[in-house]
Design an enzyme around this catalytic site. Structure first.
Site, short mmCIF file in Angstrom:
data_model
loop_
_atom_site.label_atom_id
_atom_site.label_comp_id
_atom_site.label_asym_id
_atom_site.label_seq_id
_atom_site.Cartn_x
_atom_site.Cartn_y
_atom_site.Cartn_z
N TYR A 51 0.85 -1.20 0.00
CA TYR A 51 0.00 0.00 0.00
C TYR A 51 0.88 1.25 0.00
O TYR A 51 1.92 1.28 0.67
CB TYR A 51 -0.89 0.03 1.25
CG TYR A 51 -2.32 -0.38 0.96
CD1 TYR A 51 -3.04 0.23 -0.05
CD2 TYR A 51 -2.94 -1.38 1.71
CE1 TYR A 51 -4.34 -0.14 -0.32
CE2 TYR A 51 -4.24 -1.76 1.44
CZ TYR A 51 -4.94 -1.13 0.42
OH TYR A 51 -6.23 -1.49 0.15
N GLU A 53 -0.61 4.87 -0.27
CA GLU A 53 -1.40 6.09 -0.44
C GLU A 53 -0.51 7.32 -0.32
O GLU A 53 0.35 7.38 0.58
CB GLU A 53 -2.49 6.18 0.64
CG GLU A 53 -3.76 5.44 0.28
CD GLU A 53 -3.74 4.01 0.77
OE1 GLU A 53 -2.64 3.46 0.94
OE2 GLU A 53 -4.84 3.46 0.98
N ASP A 197 -7.65 13.12 -24.61
CA ASP A 197 -7.63 11.72 -24.17
C ASP A 197 -6.97 10.94 -25.30
O ASP A 197 -7.59 10.63 -26.31
CB ASP A 197 -9.07 11.24 -23.93
CG ASP A 197 -9.13 9.78 -23.49
OD1 ASP A 197 -8.11 9.07 -23.64
OD2 ASP A 197 -10.20 9.36 -23.00
N THR A 223 -4.82 5.70 -21.39
CA THR A 223 -4.60 4.37 -20.84
C THR A 223 -3.19 3.98 -21.23
O THR A 223 -2.56 4.63 -22.08
CB THR A 223 -5.60 3.35 -21.41
OG1 THR A 223 -5.60 3.44 -22.84
CG2 THR A 223 -7.00 3.58 -20.87
N LYS A 226 -2.93 0.22 -24.66
CA LYS A 226 -3.39 0.08 -26.05
C LYS A 226 -2.16 0.11 -26.96
O LYS A 226 -1.33 -0.78 -26.88
CB LYS A 226 -4.43 1.15 -26.35
CG LYS A 226 -5.69 0.99 -25.46
CD LYS A 226 -6.78 1.95 -25.81
CE LYS A 226 -8.06 1.65 -25.06
NZ LYS A 226 -8.28 2.52 -23.90
N ARG A 232 -2.58 -2.85 -18.12
CA ARG A 232 -3.86 -2.14 -18.10
C ARG A 232 -3.80 -1.07 -17.02
O ARG A 232 -3.55 -1.38 -15.86
CB ARG A 232 -5.00 -3.09 -17.77
CG ARG A 232 -5.23 -4.17 -18.77
CD ARG A 232 -6.55 -4.83 -18.52
NE ARG A 232 -7.59 -3.95 -18.97
CZ ARG A 232 -8.09 -3.97 -20.21
NH1 ARG A 232 -7.63 -4.83 -21.08
NH2 ARG A 232 -9.04 -3.14 -20.56
N1 DSN Z 1 -12.81 -0.08 -24.17
C1 DSN Z 1 -11.94 0.87 -24.82
C2 DSN Z 1 -11.93 0.70 -26.29
O1 DSN Z 1 -12.15 -0.42 -26.71
O2 DSN Z 1 -11.66 1.63 -27.02
C3 DSN Z 1 -12.27 2.25 -24.44
O3 DSN Z 1 -12.38 2.34 -23.07
#
Ligand code: DSN
Length: 416
Positions: A51, A53, A197, A223, A226, A232
């Protein structure tokens, strides 16, 4: 035999099955990828036990001397990779990064502009069923009906009219380049902040394959799993001005203890993304998407906006007389994993959709190139044109598994 398979054969077997699935199918969901073995190892490390925080140097628990080193390394690498003054690597997901970004910059009830979900936006960009649409007054913008691309002049007119506090750029199903410089101009004129984003295209931006929002955005969310190929998770990058507000909005504003094991994976991924190999990889993603788009279009499938500039393609399944849902399910039966999607001005419900979203990041991670994309396109066309055909899906599934197996999956087979 692994410890897991001895202690918990049920879960070990499920994971083993998933490994086989990932090796034997063609992963074409545009938002998915294969993290490297190094990222997987870091993410599965002992940091899962800790942990922490707070932030480096100011924690609410003892024993964080190595957590501080880890988080500082991740922050430094993220700042260097994207050229921003401040990075917060604690968001557990893209949705949480967006929530913290809103909490840091605007107040409930404020007006925000974001792309309509059914035109390629995201749930957290103002969908009425999401916290974003419930807390803020989102005014959705759209793509042009003819070109199916963003029309900055129209977005400007709308922004001058509704005077948003914040404009969100960056999408989940938009196959074209985004002009962040143009968005900044619009935001400036309308007196709004610009939030980008970049979740889908973060890897392309890191590699110079897409315009960076660095010089234009007040706040950038992403994120990490990707095109960036990390674990993730989420991240926020900001100018110095928003650093403190963002840190407070993440912790204690919206999250508790950061997932240090994921932060370890993020740090490794940021290191990987700074290499010349990653640059070449990102270029290949884009080349592969272009090759796939050409082959699909030549085969009679209409693509939204007429093609792609990035890692993804949005196909209009009406052009082969089926829905997106039907296309997704037929392809799944053939070992090709995609997702249905709405297309701009879709007349079908979001659960059925007329579109099919296809991406090349994961196949590119397996070392596939333009020749392979042509073969993949041929299988896709065969299935979509005869989704209920006798034995079509079974035949393609066998061919796909045989074709896919020799392409090593990073983190699963020997390659990285
Ligand atoms: N689930 C993601 C996507 O497939 O683009 C977006 O959050």
């Amino acid at each position: 035999m692994s410890v897991l398979s001895q202690r918990d054969p049920e879960i070990a077997a499920i994971i083993a099955d998933e490994r086989v699935r990932q090796v034997e199918t063609l992963e074409m969901i545009a938002s998915e990828n294969y993290a490297s073995a190094a990222v997987l190892e870091a993410t599965g490390s002992v940091f899962t036990n800790k942990y922490a925080e707070g932030y480096p140097g100011k924690r609410y628990y003892a024993g964080n001397q190595h957590s501080d080193r880890l988080e500082n390394a991740a922050i430094d690498r993220a700042k260097a990779l994207f050229g921003m003054a401040h990075a917060n690597v604690q968001p557990s997901s893209g949705a949480e990064a967006n929530m913290a970004a809103y909490f840091a910059t605007i107040q409930p009830g404020d007006t925000v502009m974001g792309l309509n979900l059914d035109q390629g936006g995201h749930l957290t960009h103002g969908s009425p069923v999401n916290f974003s649409g419930r807390l803020y007054n989102f005014v959705p913008y759209t793509v042009d009906r003819e070109s199916e691309a963003l029309d900055l002049a129209a977005i400007r007119r709308q922004a001058l009219e509704c005077k948003p506090k914040l404009i969100v750029a960056g999408y989940t199903a938009y196959p074209r380049k985004i002009d962040f410089a143009g968005f900044k101009e619009v935001a400036k004129e309308a007196g709004a902040l610009l939030m980008v984003d970049m979740s889908h295209i973060a890897g392309l931006i890191a590699a110079g394959e897409h315009m960076s929002p660095r010089d234009y955005a007040d706040i950038i969310t992403t994120t990490t799993h990707k095109t960036l190929r990390g674990p993730r998770g989420g991240m926020i990058l900001t100018t110095e001005e928003w650093a403190e507000a963002v840190d407070k909005a993440v912790f204690p504003g919206t999250q508790g203890g950061p997932h240090l094991h994921t932060i370890a994976g993020k740090a490794v991924a940021f290191g990987e993304a700074a290499t010349p190999e990653f640059k070449a990889y990102a270029r290949k993603i884009v080349e592969n998407a272009a090759a796939l788009a050409d082959a699909l279009q030549s085969g009679g499938l209409r693509l939204v906006s007429g093609g792609t500039d990035n890692h993804l393609i949005l196909a209009d399944c009406n052009s082969v007389g089926i829905s997106g849902l039907k296309a997704q399910n037929a392809l799944q039966g053939a070992g090709i994993i995609t997702n249905k999607n709405t297309i701009p001005y879709d007349t079908r419900s979001p659960f059925v959709g007329s579109g099919l979203r296809l991406g090349t990041p994961a196949l590119t991670s397996r070392g596939m190139g333009a020749d392979e994309m042509k073969r993949v396109a041929a299988w896709i066309l065969r299935v979509l044109k005869d989704p209920d055909g006798d034995g079509v899906r079974e035949t393609v599934r066998k061919e796909v598994a045989e074709f896919a197996r020799p392409f090593p999956v990073p983190g699963i087979t020997d390659a990285d």
